[in-house]
Enzyme design. Structure first.
Site, PDB file in Angstrom:
ATOM      1  N   GLU A   1       2.582 -41.302 -21.954  1.00  0.00           N
ATOM      2  CA  GLU A   1       3.937 -40.751 -21.905  1.00  0.00           C
ATOM      3  C   GLU A   1       4.539 -40.591 -23.294  1.00  0.00           C
ATOM      4  O   GLU A   1       5.226 -39.609 -23.570  1.00  0.00           O
ATOM      5  CB  GLU A   1       4.852 -41.630 -21.039  1.00  0.00           C
ATOM      6  CG  GLU A   1       4.528 -41.610 -19.554  1.00  0.00           C
ATOM      7  CD  GLU A   1       4.652 -40.228 -18.936  1.00  0.00           C
ATOM      8  OE1 GLU A   1       5.306 -39.349 -19.543  1.00  0.00           O
ATOM      9  OE2 GLU A   1       4.093 -40.007 -17.852  1.00  0.00           O
TER      10      GLU A   1
ATOM     11  N   TYR B   1      13.821 -41.129 -19.802  1.00  0.00           N
ATOM     12  CA  TYR B   1      12.684 -40.456 -19.166  1.00  0.00           C
ATOM     13  C   TYR B   1      11.473 -41.388 -19.048  1.00  0.00           C
ATOM     14  O   TYR B   1      10.914 -41.563 -17.955  1.00  0.00           O
ATOM     15  CB  TYR B   1      12.263 -39.187 -19.928  1.00  0.00           C
ATOM     16  CG  TYR B   1      10.864 -38.797 -19.506  1.00  0.00           C
ATOM     17  CD1 TYR B   1      10.645 -38.253 -18.245  1.00  0.00           C
ATOM     18  CD2 TYR B   1       9.760 -39.100 -20.303  1.00  0.00           C
ATOM     19  CE1 TYR B   1       9.361 -37.994 -17.790  1.00  0.00           C
ATOM     20  CE2 TYR B   1       8.475 -38.846 -19.852  1.00  0.00           C
ATOM     21  CZ  TYR B   1       8.288 -38.291 -18.605  1.00  0.00           C
ATOM     22  OH  TYR B   1       7.026 -38.059 -18.150  1.00  0.00           O
TER      23      TYR B   1
ATOM     24  N   ASP C   1      12.253 -35.113 -17.309  1.00  0.00           N
ATOM     25  CA  ASP C   1      11.799 -34.495 -18.556  1.00  0.00           C
ATOM     26  C   ASP C   1      12.110 -33.001 -18.487  1.00  0.00           C
ATOM     27  O   ASP C   1      12.816 -32.536 -17.592  1.00  0.00           O
ATOM     28  CB  ASP C   1      10.301 -34.735 -18.741  1.00  0.00           C
ATOM     29  CG  ASP C   1       9.495 -34.002 -17.693  1.00  0.00           C
ATOM     30  OD1 ASP C   1      10.055 -33.672 -16.627  1.00  0.00           O
ATOM     31  OD2 ASP C   1       8.303 -33.733 -17.936  1.00  0.00           O
TER      32      ASP C   1
END
Length: 371
Positions: free
Chosen positions: A42, A125, A143
């Site tokens: 991520e 996020y 996102d």
DNA sequence: CAAACGTGGCC
DNA sequence: TGGCCAAGTTT
């Protein structure tokens, strides 16, 4: 903005997850739900495309297989692993958070959004992504994909560049997200946003959720999402000094904060700083600029230089908010000159091969080898 | 909050 | 070519 009934929400979840089960992407970080794997991927994926990340992710997991390995890595090793990915504070925050997990949490991951948010580099996020994918918590991960997908599905015309817009999307998605499979739901939205509902070339006519896509049904898909424009990069002209001796270059280490923090580059002198030394900066000849630059080096660093232009157009490098235009100059200097007033040192080509270099410096070396 | 923070791909 | 986009966070 469109409001869905409970029945529509159920139908959407089912349609989306059925599609994801059949057509979701197989990616290296999706082989399991290990929070370390989810987390590293991520962070790498922030503002970075999947195809760029894949080889970096594979190398990173070989080099740093566990959060403990990452926590005890050297800064040089870490930056070498991140070299070329950009946004280098991501890597520094990654290691800082690894230290937080090992030292503050005894090697255990916090299992709440609030706990995850305490870790360096984890914002709203990423906290949502880890919480939902690794820990199966029913929280949104908003996102760019989620903004685009839901703005089109529901015709939400709020400016997604405004920070306050996020909470509106989080609230909407919190109601729609699958309580049973939140991680798959969030990842399915991302896959949808990267395919049938991409920014530039959506294919909603064949999308599994086209019946739910109000903007498409109304023929206004490309009007979403609404996003205000960012200012253009500011041009900045530099002189880049190629100072060689034997197989060494005189390099400078950039400051510990700001653009390309801590990276080594050729000495870069802003053209404005050179022209500021003239009483008539508007009418300085090319010849005089070089003399002014040599005087600047003498005054600032106690170094006596004789610079010669290297041919060709300036090397151009564009960042998000700056565009550098670097005119290369070459100079010779003895290896035993006094560098006590100079913020750098000699690096051999062997040294340079081992350390991480920013792309702009790689460009400058390439220009040299091409002539 | 607006601005800072990298790089590669696309047209 | 220049502008925009790509799984954002920090200050």
């Amino acid at each position: 903005m469109v409001e869905w009934s409970d029945e529509q929400i159920q139908a959407f979840r089912q349609t989306l997850l059925n599609w994801y089960d059949a057509h979701g992407r197989h990616l290296p970080w999706r082989e399991d739900h290990d929070p370390y794997h989810v987390w590293v991927s991520e962070i790498m994926l922030q503002q970075t495309q999947v195809n760029t990340v894949i080889p970096y992710y594979e190398r990173f997991m070989t080099r740093f297989p566990t959060v403990g390995d990452l926590a005890k890595a050297s800064e040089a090793d870490l930056m070498k692993a991140w070299e070329g990915l950009g946004y280098y504070s991501r890597a520094r925050n990654l290691q800082k958070a690894a230290g937080q997990i090992v030292n503050d949490h005894g090697g255990k991951w916090p299992r709440t959004v609030e706990g995850l948010r305490e870790l360096a580099g984890i914002g709203p996020y990423t906290a949502g992504a880890i919480a939902s994918i690794a820990f199966n918590l029913p929280v949104p991960a908003v996102d760019g994909n989620a903004f685009r997908v839901f703005s089109r599905l529901l015709e939400i015309d709020l400016d997604i560049a405004k920070p306050q817009t996020r909470q509106v999307f989080e609230k909407v998605i919190s109601r729609i997200i699958s309580p049973d499979r939140p991680g798959d739901f969030n990842q399915a939205i991302m896959d949808l946003g990267a395919s049938y509902m991409s920014a530039k070339h959506p294919d909603s006519a064949h999308s599994p959720v086209k019946a739910f896509n109000q903007a498409y049904l109304d023929g206004v898909e490309m009007q979403f999402p609404v996003k205000s424009k960012k200012p253009r990069p500011v041009k900045v002209a530099y002189y880049g000094l190629v100072i060689q001796h034997a197989d060494s270059f005189l390099m400078v280490k950039r400051p510990g904060n700001g653009l390309l923090a801590n990276f080594w580059t050729f000495p870069l002198i802003a053209e404005d700083d050179v022209l500021a030394r003239s009483d008539t900066p508007d009418m300085v000849t090319d010849e005089e600029r070089l003399t002014l630059l040599e005087q600047l080096f003498q005054d600032e660093f106690g170094l006596q230089l004789h610079v010669v232009p290297i041919g060709g157009k300036p090397v151009k490098h564009t960042f998000t908010h700056r565009q550098w235009l670097i005119s290369l100059l070459s100079a010779q200097l003895d290896s035993n000159v006094d560098l006590s007033f100079f913020p750098g040192k000699w690096l051999t080509t062997n040294d340079l091969a081992k350390i991480a270099l920013p792309k702009v410096q790689v460009k400058l070396f390439k220009r040299l080898s091409k002539g």
